[in-house]
Design a protein around this motif. Structure first.
Motif, short mmCIF file in Angstrom:
data_model
loop_
_atom_site.label_atom_id
_atom_site.label_comp_id
_atom_site.label_asym_id
_atom_site.label_seq_id
_atom_site.Cartn_x
_atom_site.Cartn_y
_atom_site.Cartn_z
N ILE A 44 0.84 -1.19 0.00
CA ILE A 44 0.00 0.00 0.00
C ILE A 44 0.88 1.25 0.00
O ILE A 44 1.87 1.34 0.75
CB ILE A 44 -0.94 0.00 1.21
CG1 ILE A 44 -1.88 -1.22 1.16
CG2 ILE A 44 -1.75 1.28 1.26
CD1 ILE A 44 -2.78 -1.33 2.36
N VAL A 45 0.51 2.22 -0.83
CA VAL A 45 1.18 3.51 -0.88
C VAL A 45 0.12 4.60 -0.97
O VAL A 45 -1.04 4.34 -1.30
CB VAL A 45 2.14 3.62 -2.09
CG1 VAL A 45 3.26 2.60 -1.99
CG2 VAL A 45 1.38 3.45 -3.40
N GLU A 46 0.52 5.83 -0.68
CA GLU A 46 -0.35 6.99 -0.84
C GLU A 46 0.36 7.99 -1.73
O GLU A 46 1.51 8.35 -1.50
CB GLU A 46 -0.67 7.62 0.52
CG GLU A 46 -1.74 6.87 1.30
CD GLU A 46 -2.24 7.68 2.48
OE1 GLU A 46 -1.81 8.83 2.63
OE2 GLU A 46 -3.06 7.15 3.25
N TRP A 47 -0.36 8.47 -2.76
CA TRP A 47 0.20 9.41 -3.72
C TRP A 47 -0.07 10.84 -3.26
O TRP A 47 -1.17 11.17 -2.84
CB TRP A 47 -0.40 9.18 -5.10
CG TRP A 47 -0.01 7.87 -5.70
CD1 TRP A 47 -0.66 6.68 -5.59
CD2 TRP A 47 1.15 7.61 -6.48
NE1 TRP A 47 0.01 5.70 -6.26
CE2 TRP A 47 1.13 6.24 -6.82
CE3 TRP A 47 2.20 8.40 -6.94
CZ2 TRP A 47 2.11 5.65 -7.59
CZ3 TRP A 47 3.19 7.81 -7.71
CH2 TRP A 47 3.14 6.46 -8.03
N PHE A 48 0.95 11.67 -3.37
CA PHE A 48 0.84 13.08 -3.02
C PHE A 48 1.46 13.92 -4.12
O PHE A 48 2.43 13.51 -4.78
CB PHE A 48 1.54 13.39 -1.69
CG PHE A 48 0.84 12.81 -0.48
CD1 PHE A 48 -0.14 13.53 0.17
CD2 PHE A 48 1.18 11.56 -0.01
CE1 PHE A 48 -0.78 13.00 1.29
CE2 PHE A 48 0.56 11.02 1.10
CZ PHE A 48 -0.43 11.75 1.75
N ASP A 49 0.90 15.12 -4.29
CA ASP A 49 1.53 16.11 -5.18
C ASP A 49 2.78 16.65 -4.50
O ASP A 49 2.76 17.01 -3.32
CB ASP A 49 0.56 17.25 -5.47
CG ASP A 49 -0.52 16.84 -6.45
OD1 ASP A 49 -0.26 15.95 -7.27
OD2 ASP A 49 -1.63 17.39 -6.37
N ARG A 50 3.85 16.73 -5.28
CA ARG A 50 5.09 17.29 -4.75
C ARG A 50 5.08 18.80 -4.87
O ARG A 50 4.34 19.38 -5.66
CB ARG A 50 6.31 16.73 -5.50
CG ARG A 50 6.62 15.29 -5.23
CD ARG A 50 8.04 14.99 -5.63
NE ARG A 50 8.35 15.50 -6.96
CZ ARG A 50 8.64 14.73 -7.99
NH1 ARG A 50 8.65 13.41 -7.87
NH2 ARG A 50 8.93 15.26 -9.17
N PHE A 51 5.96 19.44 -4.11
CA PHE A 51 6.05 20.89 -4.14
C PHE A 51 6.57 21.39 -5.47
O PHE A 51 6.37 22.55 -5.84
CB PHE A 51 6.99 21.37 -3.02
CG PHE A 51 8.41 20.89 -3.17
CD1 PHE A 51 9.37 21.69 -3.78
CD2 PHE A 51 8.79 19.64 -2.73
CE1 PHE A 51 10.67 21.24 -3.92
CE2 PHE A 51 10.08 19.19 -2.87
CZ PHE A 51 11.03 19.99 -3.47
N ASP A 52 7.28 20.52 -6.25
CA ASP A 52 7.85 20.93 -7.53
C ASP A 52 6.95 20.58 -8.71
O ASP A 52 7.38 20.67 -9.86
CB ASP A 52 9.21 20.29 -7.73
CG ASP A 52 9.17 18.77 -7.63
OD1 ASP A 52 8.09 18.23 -7.33
OD2 ASP A 52 10.22 18.13 -7.83
N GLY A 53 5.71 20.16 -8.47
CA GLY A 53 4.78 19.88 -9.54
C GLY A 53 4.63 18.42 -9.90
O GLY A 53 3.72 18.07 -10.65
N GLY A 54 5.50 17.55 -9.39
CA GLY A 54 5.39 16.12 -9.67
C GLY A 54 4.54 15.40 -8.64
O GLY A 54 3.81 16.01 -7.85
N ARG A 55 4.64 14.07 -8.64
CA ARG A 55 3.92 13.25 -7.67
C ARG A 55 4.89 12.25 -7.08
O ARG A 55 5.90 11.87 -7.71
CB ARG A 55 2.75 12.52 -8.34
CG ARG A 55 1.72 13.42 -8.97
CD ARG A 55 0.51 12.65 -9.42
NE ARG A 55 -0.29 12.22 -8.28
CZ ARG A 55 -1.39 11.46 -8.38
NH1 ARG A 55 -1.78 11.05 -9.58
NH2 ARG A 55 -2.07 11.12 -7.33
N ILE A 56 4.60 11.80 -5.87
CA ILE A 56 5.49 10.88 -5.18
C ILE A 56 4.65 9.92 -4.33
O ILE A 56 3.70 10.35 -3.66
CB ILE A 56 6.51 11.65 -4.30
CG1 ILE A 56 7.51 10.68 -3.65
CG2 ILE A 56 5.81 12.51 -3.26
CD1 ILE A 56 8.64 11.38 -2.94
N PRO A 57 4.97 8.64 -4.32
CA PRO A 57 4.28 7.69 -3.44
C PRO A 57 4.99 7.62 -2.08
O PRO A 57 6.20 7.37 -2.00
CB PRO A 57 4.39 6.36 -4.20
CG PRO A 57 5.64 6.49 -5.00
CD PRO A 57 5.83 7.95 -5.31
N LEU A 58 4.23 7.83 -1.02
CA LEU A 58 4.78 7.80 0.34
C LEU A 58 4.15 6.66 1.12
O LEU A 58 3.12 6.09 0.74
CB LEU A 58 4.52 9.13 1.06
CG LEU A 58 5.11 10.38 0.43
CD1 LEU A 58 4.72 11.61 1.25
CD2 LEU A 58 6.62 10.27 0.29
#
Length: 396
Positions: A44-58
């Motif tokens: 399981i992961v959670e996707w978030f918008d990054r501060f630089d415009g991309g996305r990252i799974p945390l």
């Protein structure tokens, strides 16, 4: 209300209760759709918008900050992921602990988490709840930016989107990029395209360098340049509309479907690099209008830096032998040093050597000769006598 608490629940917990995203919220990702599973390991992961415009799974849960290496500490504020931590807890990027990757030199704190996730992946495979892909990811970027399901569905064509230094690759053609919001009233995905010919044009951009021999071969094959659709929005919000994959109607609407724009990787997406400009689109816009306000178009000429090994360039008219600001700075520094040495040449200083008396020189020479001359051993003497007797008795 922040995006982490603003979504329409579909699990029956708050049936009939409609929640919405606040207009000032920087992230438009619904938390109900942000949680998913890694396509490489099934965890399981959670996707978030990054501060630089991309996305990252945390990771779906936070961890104590003192047990996580500083370079892997991420925090979430109003649905946006930022590197670093604010309090005593932080989240970890999933690519740093994904068991599908081979982590060389991994920190002991993260190695334990990777082992736990690996055991969970094995349980998911044994129970039939997860089918691993046939290939393994090459690096963390491939885990962080998985390919969309409809990638290259319409032939072997995937256009690249450019905005400044940001390069995104589409799942197919640029005009087929579809909005990720839901249409009003239907609850289905909006069928409007993101593409707007008046907000961009085809231009040549630099190919990002890639490590290894394969990366150098790609740069040499295409001479470090490729064709990409460069967006030229009127303001920053229009640029976000392209990067967040929204049509003009749903520019501020929440995301109801996964984005299909991912970061361009030279090694992964080399087969989709365009060496020639696609036909059937509006060319690069040129300043000036004629024919009742109809804009004229032409291709911008680019001058490359004259320094060896430099791929920087400019579309501003410049003279022959033009250098970019980095190479020009190096050239000025070298010229300053050269003029300084020409004006005040510094003689080469040699340490004086005291003369050696003849007797001392003769003793040093005899000592050096003694290293190579020594008394013959009994065995060496017998060998020498044998060779001498053989030479005397050998007829010629």
């Amino acid at each position: 209300m922040g995006s982490e608490d603003s979504f329409n629940r579909g699990d029956g917990g708050d049936a009939g209760r409609g929640l919405r995203l606040h207009a000032s919220n920087p992230s438009k990702v619904l938390r109900a759709r942000a949680r998913g599973t890694c396509s490489w390991c099934g965890n399981i992961v959670e996707w978030f918008d990054r501060f630089d415009g991309g996305r990252i799974p945390l990771t779906p849960m936070p961890f104590p900050s003192h047990r996580v290496p500083r370079r892997h500490q991420w925090s979430v504020d109003r649905g946006m992921a930022h590197s670093g931590t604010v309090g005593d807890q932080c989240r970890i990027p999933h690519p740093a602990i994904c068991p599908a990757l081979e982590h060389i030199g991994q920190e002991p704190e993260l190695a334990r988490m990777t082992q736990v996730l690996g055991v969970n992946t094995r349980k998911l495979i044994d129970s039939g709840r997860f089918v691993p892909p046939s290939e393994v990811p090459d690096d963390e970027d491939e885990v962080e930016q998985p390919e969309p399901e409809n990638a290259a569905a319409d032939g072997n064509i995937r256009h690249v989107l450019s905005h400044g230094s940001v390069l995104k690759i589409c799942p197919g053609r640029i005009e087929d990029l579809q909005c990720v919001a839901d249409a009003e009233g239907t609850g289905r995905r909006c069928e409007n395209p993101v593409f707007d010919a008046s907000e961009g044009g085809w231009t040549q951009v630099d190919i990002p360098p890639a490590a290894g021999r394969n990366g150098k071969a790609i740069l040499l094959t295409y001479r470090g340049r490729m064709w990409a659709w460069e967006i030229q929005p009127l303001d920053y919000m229009d640029a976000l509309r392209w990067l967040w994959q929204k049509c003009p109607v749903h520019q501020n609407a929440p995301e109801a479907h996964d984005r299909e724009l991912i970061d361009f990787s030279t090694a992964r997406h080399a087969p989709f690099i365009l060496a020639e400009r696609p036909r059937g689109y509006e060319p690069v816009r040129e300043t000036g209008e004629s024919g009742g306000g109809a804009p004229q178009f032409s291709e911008a000429e680019r001058t490359q830096c004259a320094a060896d090994g430099c791929w920087n360039g400019t579309i501003v008219p410049v003279g022959e032998g033009w250098l970019c600001w980095q190479c020009a700075k190096r050239a000025r520094t070298r010229e300053t040093v050269r003029r300084k040495w020409q004006k005040n040449p510094q003689p080469v200083r040699r340490l004086p050597r005291a003369p050696i008396p003849e007797q001392q020189a003769a003793e040093e020479l005899s000592d050096a000769t003694a290293l190579f001359v020594h008394d013959a051993s009994p065995t060496e003497s017998l060998i020498d006598d044998g060779f001498t007797a053989w030479d005397e008795n050998t007829p010629f």
